[in-house]
Write an enzyme that holds these catalytic residues in place. Structure first.
Site, PDB file in Angstrom:
ATOM      1  N   ARG A  75       0.851  -1.187   0.000  1.00 19.77           N
ATOM      2  CA  ARG A  75       0.000   0.000   0.000  1.00 19.77           C
ATOM      3  C   ARG A  75       0.888   1.239   0.000  1.00 19.77           C
ATOM      4  O   ARG A  75       1.693   1.425   0.923  1.00 19.77           O
ATOM      5  CB  ARG A  75      -0.906   0.002   1.242  1.00 19.77           C
ATOM      6  CG  ARG A  75      -1.684   1.278   1.367  1.00 19.77           C
ATOM      7  CD  ARG A  75      -2.608   1.350   2.581  1.00 19.77           C
ATOM      8  NE  ARG A  75      -3.263   2.644   2.541  1.00 19.77           N
ATOM      9  CZ  ARG A  75      -3.346   3.496   3.544  1.00 19.77           C
ATOM     10  NH1 ARG A  75      -2.869   3.181   4.741  1.00 19.77           N
ATOM     11  NH2 ARG A  75      -3.916   4.666   3.388  1.00 19.77           N
ATOM     12  N   HIS A 119      -3.218  10.782   0.438  1.00 20.48           N
ATOM     13  CA  HIS A 119      -2.683  10.597   1.784  1.00 20.48           C
ATOM     14  C   HIS A 119      -2.049  11.935   2.195  1.00 20.48           C
ATOM     15  O   HIS A 119      -0.844  12.035   2.411  1.00 20.48           O
ATOM     16  CB  HIS A 119      -1.692   9.435   1.823  1.00 20.48           C
ATOM     17  CG  HIS A 119      -1.429   8.866   3.187  1.00 20.48           C
ATOM     18  ND1 HIS A 119      -1.524   7.516   3.486  1.00 20.48           N
ATOM     19  CD2 HIS A 119      -1.075   9.472   4.349  1.00 20.48           C
ATOM     20  CE1 HIS A 119      -1.223   7.323   4.775  1.00 20.48           C
ATOM     21  NE2 HIS A 119      -0.935   8.508   5.318  1.00 20.48           N
ATOM     22  N   GLU A 164      -7.702   8.381   6.045  1.00 23.25           N
ATOM     23  CA  GLU A 164      -8.052   9.027   7.319  1.00 23.25           C
ATOM     24  C   GLU A 164      -8.681  10.408   7.170  1.00 23.25           C
ATOM     25  O   GLU A 164      -8.116  11.414   7.642  1.00 23.25           O
ATOM     26  CB  GLU A 164      -6.820   9.106   8.229  1.00 23.25           C
ATOM     27  CG  GLU A 164      -6.232   7.736   8.541  1.00 23.25           C
ATOM     28  CD  GLU A 164      -5.161   7.763   9.625  1.00 23.25           C
ATOM     29  OE1 GLU A 164      -4.725   8.857  10.021  1.00 23.25           O
ATOM     30  OE2 GLU A 164      -4.780   6.674  10.092  1.00 23.25           O
ATOM     31  N   ASN A 292      -7.323   1.715   9.827  1.00 22.19           N
ATOM     32  CA  ASN A 292      -6.027   2.032  10.420  1.00 22.19           C
ATOM     33  C   ASN A 292      -6.210   1.982  11.926  1.00 22.19           C
ATOM     34  O   ASN A 292      -6.971   2.780  12.484  1.00 22.19           O
ATOM     35  CB  ASN A 292      -5.558   3.436  10.012  1.00 22.19           C
ATOM     36  CG  ASN A 292      -5.296   3.546   8.507  1.00 22.19           C
ATOM     37  OD1 ASN A 292      -5.357   2.559   7.776  1.00 22.19           O
ATOM     38  ND2 ASN A 292      -4.994   4.752   8.059  1.00 22.19           N
ATOM     39  N   TYR A 294      -4.296   1.833  15.689  1.00 22.64           N
ATOM     40  CA  TYR A 294      -3.082   1.934  16.500  1.00 22.64           C
ATOM     41  C   TYR A 294      -3.326   1.629  17.961  1.00 22.64           C
ATOM     42  O   TYR A 294      -2.532   0.948  18.605  1.00 22.64           O
ATOM     43  CB  TYR A 294      -2.443   3.324  16.335  1.00 22.64           C
ATOM     44  CG  TYR A 294      -1.833   3.470  14.970  1.00 22.64           C
ATOM     45  CD1 TYR A 294      -0.541   3.032  14.720  1.00 22.64           C
ATOM     46  CD2 TYR A 294      -2.567   3.981  13.895  1.00 22.64           C
ATOM     47  CE1 TYR A 294       0.018   3.110  13.453  1.00 22.64           C
ATOM     48  CE2 TYR A 294      -2.021   4.064  12.623  1.00 22.64           C
ATOM     49  CZ  TYR A 294      -0.734   3.622  12.403  1.00 22.64           C
ATOM     50  OH  TYR A 294      -0.182   3.688  11.153  1.00 22.64           O
ATOM     51  N   GLU A 362      -3.387  -0.022   8.146  1.00 22.84           N
ATOM     52  CA  GLU A 362      -2.235   0.437   8.927  1.00 22.84           C
ATOM     53  C   GLU A 362      -2.340  -0.144  10.327  1.00 22.84           C
ATOM     54  O   GLU A 362      -3.436  -0.176  10.909  1.00 22.84           O
ATOM     55  CB  GLU A 362      -2.200   1.974   9.080  1.00 22.84           C
ATOM     56  CG  GLU A 362      -1.847   2.723   7.828  1.00 22.84           C
ATOM     57  CD  GLU A 362      -1.807   4.238   8.034  1.00 22.84           C
ATOM     58  OE1 GLU A 362      -1.587   4.704   9.169  1.00 22.84           O
ATOM     59  OE2 GLU A 362      -2.012   4.946   7.033  1.00 22.84           O
TER      60      GLU A 362
HETATM   61  C1  FCB Z   1      -1.605   7.558  10.580  1.00 21.32           C
HETATM   62  C2  FCB Z   1      -1.190   8.031   9.195  1.00 21.32           C
HETATM   63  C3  FCB Z   1       0.132   7.503   8.741  1.00 21.32           C
HETATM   64  C4  FCB Z   1       1.147   7.424   9.868  1.00 21.32           C
HETATM   65  C5  FCB Z   1       0.555   6.791  11.104  1.00 21.32           C
HETATM   66  C6  FCB Z   1       1.507   6.664  12.255  1.00 21.32           C
HETATM   67  O1  FCB Z   1      -2.501   8.469  11.132  1.00 21.32           O
HETATM   68  O2  FCB Z   1      -2.149   7.636   8.241  1.00 21.32           O
HETATM   69  O3  FCB Z   1       0.565   8.283   7.658  1.00 21.32           O
HETATM   70  O4  FCB Z   1       1.708   8.643  10.101  1.00 21.32           O
HETATM   71  O5  FCB Z   1      -0.588   7.473  11.503  1.00 21.32           O
END
Ligand code: FCB
Length: 460
Positions: A75, A119, A164, A292, A294, A362
């Site tokens: 990607r 992006h 995002e 995405n 985290y 992500e």
């Molecule tokens: C996300 C972004 C990506 C990267 C990560 C850590 O929000 O999409 O570009 O910076 O965080």
């Protein structure tokens, strides 16, 4: 790794501004991130993406690294200002040529390309006219998307439109920590609507060029943890934050509507932004939901300084996490919460059964590990993060979540937006002085997971 089917897509992710460099080469136009980085005080250590990982010149080497890792899909994002430097209809052929070379090289190495069209590197000329707060950007984006499909649609059948849009909207136009650094609620709400509309209009424009595409978008999503479930105000705040981050764009493309609680709070402002006929146009076939993920977000009782924000119809940003988030934390200060990923995937399957293809577009962690004397990068905490999240994803698949792909963020250390180069997310270490790449132990661990799953494939 338990739970993953044999045809699972194993990938890594990057984005143009964060890795390409060559910022003004071959006719590339200025982007809002070039401008933002050049504005004093916006980015840590006044760093910028002028050189970044110099991927523009080293993409062949980077593809060999991907091949060594054994990934089956990649990607990346296309830089709009490389292809249309001023965001209008004037093309820069050399920009198209770069992505042509990149795509051909990926295919020659057996790696499937998954491009993201946006992006975050908006042509600055469009921002000069209001950027995502300006409705005209929607049409400009649809034109650019159609041109990309005309050029590459013969070889690339899966596409993501926006990355995002929550961050584009709320970090770019409300709290201003990202480019273009605007702080204005009217602009933010306009961006929230125009990004949703842009996904729909671009998808239609792309399908008008080729009907055989599979199109999606990548949303940053989270599992909210509310400190005190019995507190009515807190529960309501949690629901508003969930609507703003997790539901706004999904509801738009699935049903042509926005969450009612937010429509009510922002009624007067949205009334001027959402034009008659718009809601119907938001609904669009979306084949892939990119997630995405985290960390979870923790909502605690509002602090005194949060109260005026809430009264204005704004909510503390999730990363402020004024709830008590348990550790451990990554270098970003984000808690490590793999179970939340499993819950999020199951929630998507439960709340939106129409979604048949989820991709984790992500997932990753920032930890600063440098090569030791022998040149090895033993990033043990990243390995733990990666494996625990893959296990969580595997459990979600076993319980019925339609997860088809996983993209580790990121292939290599890169320019982490307002944080500059200090936050390292890569499976591959980059020495930003020499630009030397070194596969970290997390990269090796990922490659073992992939190899084990393809051995299972070979046995059948
Ligand atoms: C996300 C972004 C990506 C990267 C990560 C850590 O929000 O999409 O570009 O910076 O965080």
């Amino acid at each position: 790794m338990k739970g993953f089917p044999e045809d699972f897509n194993w990938g890594v992710a990057t984005s143009s501004y964060q890795i390409e460099g060559a910022a003004f080469e071959d006719g590339r136009g200025e982007s809002i991130w070039d401008r933002f980085c050049a504005t004093p005080g916006k980015v840590a250590n006044s760093e910028d993406g002028l050189t970044a990982c110099d991927h523009y010149h080293r993409f062949e080497e980077d593809i060999q690294i991907m091949k060594q890792l054994g990934v089956t899909t990649y990607r990346f994002s296309m830089a709009w200002p490389r292809m249309f430097p001023k965001g209008d209809s004037v093309r820069e052929q050399r920009g198209f040529d770069f992505y042509d070379r990149l795509i051909n090289e990926l295919l020659a190495n057996g790696i499937k390309p998954l491009p993201t069209l946006y992006h975050w590197d908006l042509p600055q000329t469009l921002q000069d006219k209001g950027g995502w707060a300006n409705r005209a950007t929607v049409d400009a984006f649809a034109q650019y998307a159609a041109a990309a499909v005309e050029a590459f649609g013969d070889r690339v059948t899966e596409w993501l439109t926006l990355n995002e849009p929550w961050c584009v909207t709320w970090l770019g136009y409300m709290n201003g920590v990202h480019a273009p650094g605007v702080k204005n609620l009217d602009h933010a709400l306009a961006a929230a609507h125009h990004t949703a509309l842009a996904h729909a209009e671009a998808s239609r424009a792309m399908r008008a060029v080729r009907s055989d595409l599979r199109i999606g978008l990548a949303l940053n999503m989270t599992t909210y943890r509310i400190e005190d479930e019995s507190d009515k105000d807190l529960a309501e705040l949690g629901d508003l934050m969930d609507a703003q981050l997790n539901r706004w764009w999904i509801q738009a493309f699935l049903t042509g509507s926005y969450p009612e609680n937010l429509m009510k709070i922002h009624e007067a402002r949205l009334g001027n932004i959402i034009l008659p006929g718009d809601l119907e146009r938001l609904k669009v076939q979306t084949d892939i939901l990119g997630v995405n993920y985290y960390s979870d977000s923790f909502i605690g009782l509002p602090r005194a300084e949060d109260k005026p924000l809430i009264e204005e119809g704004l909510f503390p940003f999730p990363h402020r996490m004024n709830g008590s988030a348990p550790g451990p934390y990554t270098d970003m200060g984000w808690p490590v919460t793999p179970v939340g990923l499993e819950e999020l995937l199951l929630r998507i399957a439960r709340d939106w059964p129409e979604i048949e293809d989820i991709a984790i577009t992500e997932n990753g962690a920032a930890y600063d590990y440098q090569p030791d004397e022998s040149g090895e990068v033993n990033d043990i905490r990243r390995i733990e993060y990666l494996l625990s999240h893959l296990e969580a994803a595997g459990r979600a698949i076993e319980k019925g979540a339609p997860l088809k792909s996983y993209y580790a963020w990121s292939l290599m250390d890169n320019f982490e937006w307002a944080e500059g180069y200090n936050k390292r997310f890569g499976l591959v270490h980059v020495d930003f002085k020499t630009l030397k790449r070194t596969i970290k132990n997390s990269g090796k661990a990922y490659s073992e997971v992939i190899a084990a799953s393809s051995r299972a494939l070979a046995r059948n």
